[in-house]
Write an enzyme that holds these catalytic residues in place. Structure first.
Site, PDB file in Angstrom:
ATOM      1  N   HIS A 212       0.849  -1.199   0.000  1.00 18.43           N
ATOM      2  CA  HIS A 212       0.000   0.000   0.000  1.00 18.43           C
ATOM      3  C   HIS A 212       0.894   1.262   0.000  1.00 18.43           C
ATOM      4  CE1 HIS A 212      -3.064   2.785   1.303  1.00 18.43           C
ATOM      5  NE2 HIS A 212      -3.949   1.845   1.534  1.00 18.43           N
ATOM      6  N   GLU A 309      -0.505   1.334  -5.557  1.00 18.33           N
ATOM      7  CA  GLU A 309      -0.293   0.085  -4.823  1.00 18.33           C
ATOM      8  C   GLU A 309      -0.177  -1.090  -5.782  1.00 18.33           C
ATOM      9  OE1 GLU A 309      -3.507  -0.155  -1.908  1.00 18.33           O
ATOM     10  OE2 GLU A 309      -3.741   2.016  -2.048  1.00 18.33           O
TER      11      GLU A 309
END
Ligand SMILES: O=P(O)(O)OC[C@H]1O[C@@H](O)[C@H](O)[C@@H](O)[C@@H]1O
Length: 333
Positions: A212, A309
């Protein structure tokens, strides 16, 4: 490596530990630091040799990032040719600086470094679940302390390898035996990560996962190239019921809230961060991507970051003994 096992045992009971890796043309250093309310332990390695191990008796907790500045203040790392910081908590890379000292990653101002919740910034893990689902949002790997397995200095590229296995905590929500191994290597103008998930159970399991990554940005000038033609699942407005579509733009920009999953994305994306940097995000094995900017839902910081991400959104099924592996290389181009 002996020095690495000293680091690991010295910090096993710590509530928050930081590794700093840095490289320069002539030297290499890895430091591991650990913070507890009353003691800060500090180890520096240079060319694999243990240099320092000391305990400081106090730290200041009144910085914005609760403990982060105190840890950094006590590190002595050459930053001549880039550096990276990795917390054992969540195996979260919180900083990656290029040669000119600019941090290309972003840590949100509301991030805390006390082990109470995942570090909001840098490169948090989502495992064994991306997003909402049967267990907690983005899984548990970002809020458990990983072990320091080893440090290396291959051809001037310092790296650390961390791992986690099942625990009482993980099994309380995901009843499987597994081993996750994560290597972070700093190269000239590049940060390389490798994640391996192994099924150490006697039964099959599946998972979804993502890195992330929060990049520093000026959101009005951000664009991401490489996604045209990908099938999309737009999590706006309802993350639990994403809307299917196809990306038609050459260059995705962020004029408003963005939360979108891209399926079968290419092995390289190009990010212009709006701050004058062009960043290549390459991957092997991360077959999907996610773009996220919270816009006014995070008024204090949305302007300063974008999340690009690398993800694995289709379930990965592993039989006992099988492994899955994915690599990411981010570099300034
Ligand atoms: O606040 P969290 O749990 O770190 O998640 C932040 C965001 O992470 C993104 O990956 C998701 O697509 C978003 O839906 C989510 O809001």
């Amino acid at each position: 490596m002996a020095a690495a096992s000293i680091v690991a045992s010295s910090f096993s009971s710590a509530c928050s530990s930081l590794l700093t890796i840095s490289s320069s043309s002539s030297s290499f250093a890895t430091t591991a630091q650990s913070l507890s309310p009353s003691a800060l332990k500090f180890i520096a390695l240079r060319k694999g040799v243990l240099l320092k191990h000391k305990t400081l008796l106090s730290y200041s907790s009144d910085s914005r990032h609760k403990g982060r500045e105190a840890l950094k203040h006590n590190s002595c790392v050459c930053q001549a040719a880039g550096s990276a910081e990795i917390y054992l908590y969540g195996a979260c890379v919180t900083s990656w600086k290029s040669m000119d000292g600019k941090d290309l990653l972003f840590v949100r101002p509301d991030a805390v470094f006390n082990g109470i919740k995942p570090i909001s910034g840098g490169i948090p893990h989502c495992f064994p679940q991306f997003g909402p689902g049967e267990i907690q949002q983005h899984g548990f790997a970002r809020n458990v302390t990983w072990n320091l397995l080893s440090t290396e200095n291959q051809a001037g590229s310092p790296s650390v390898t961390l791992d986690i296995e099942e625990s009482e905590y993980s099994q309380s929500m995901w009843g499987h035996a597994f081993k996750a191994t994560y290597k972070v290597a700093l190269e000239a103008e590049r940060l390389r990560t490798e994640l391996i998930i192994k099924n150490t159970d006697t039964r099959p399991f599946f998972f979804t996962t993502a890195l992330h990554t929060y990049f520093s940005a000026s959101i009005g000038g951000v664009s991401v190239k490489g996604l045209k033609g990908c099938r999309t699942l737009n999590k706006d407005p309802d993350p639990k019921n994403p809307i299917p579509g196809v990306e038609e733009r050459d260059s995705v920009t962020f004029p408003a809230f963005v939360d979108c999953m891209y399926l079968n994305s290419p092995e390289e994306l190009l990010l212009e961060n709006g701050l004058g940097d062009r960043i290549s995000i390459k991957n092997k094995g991360w077959t999907d991507a996610v773009l996220w900017n919270p816009y006014l839902t995070m008024e204090a910081s949305y302007n300063d970051f974008v999340c690009v991400e690398n993800a694995k959104l289709d379930k990965v099924h592993l039989q006992p003994g099988e492994s899955w592996e994915a690599k990411q290389v981010i570099s300034v181009v």
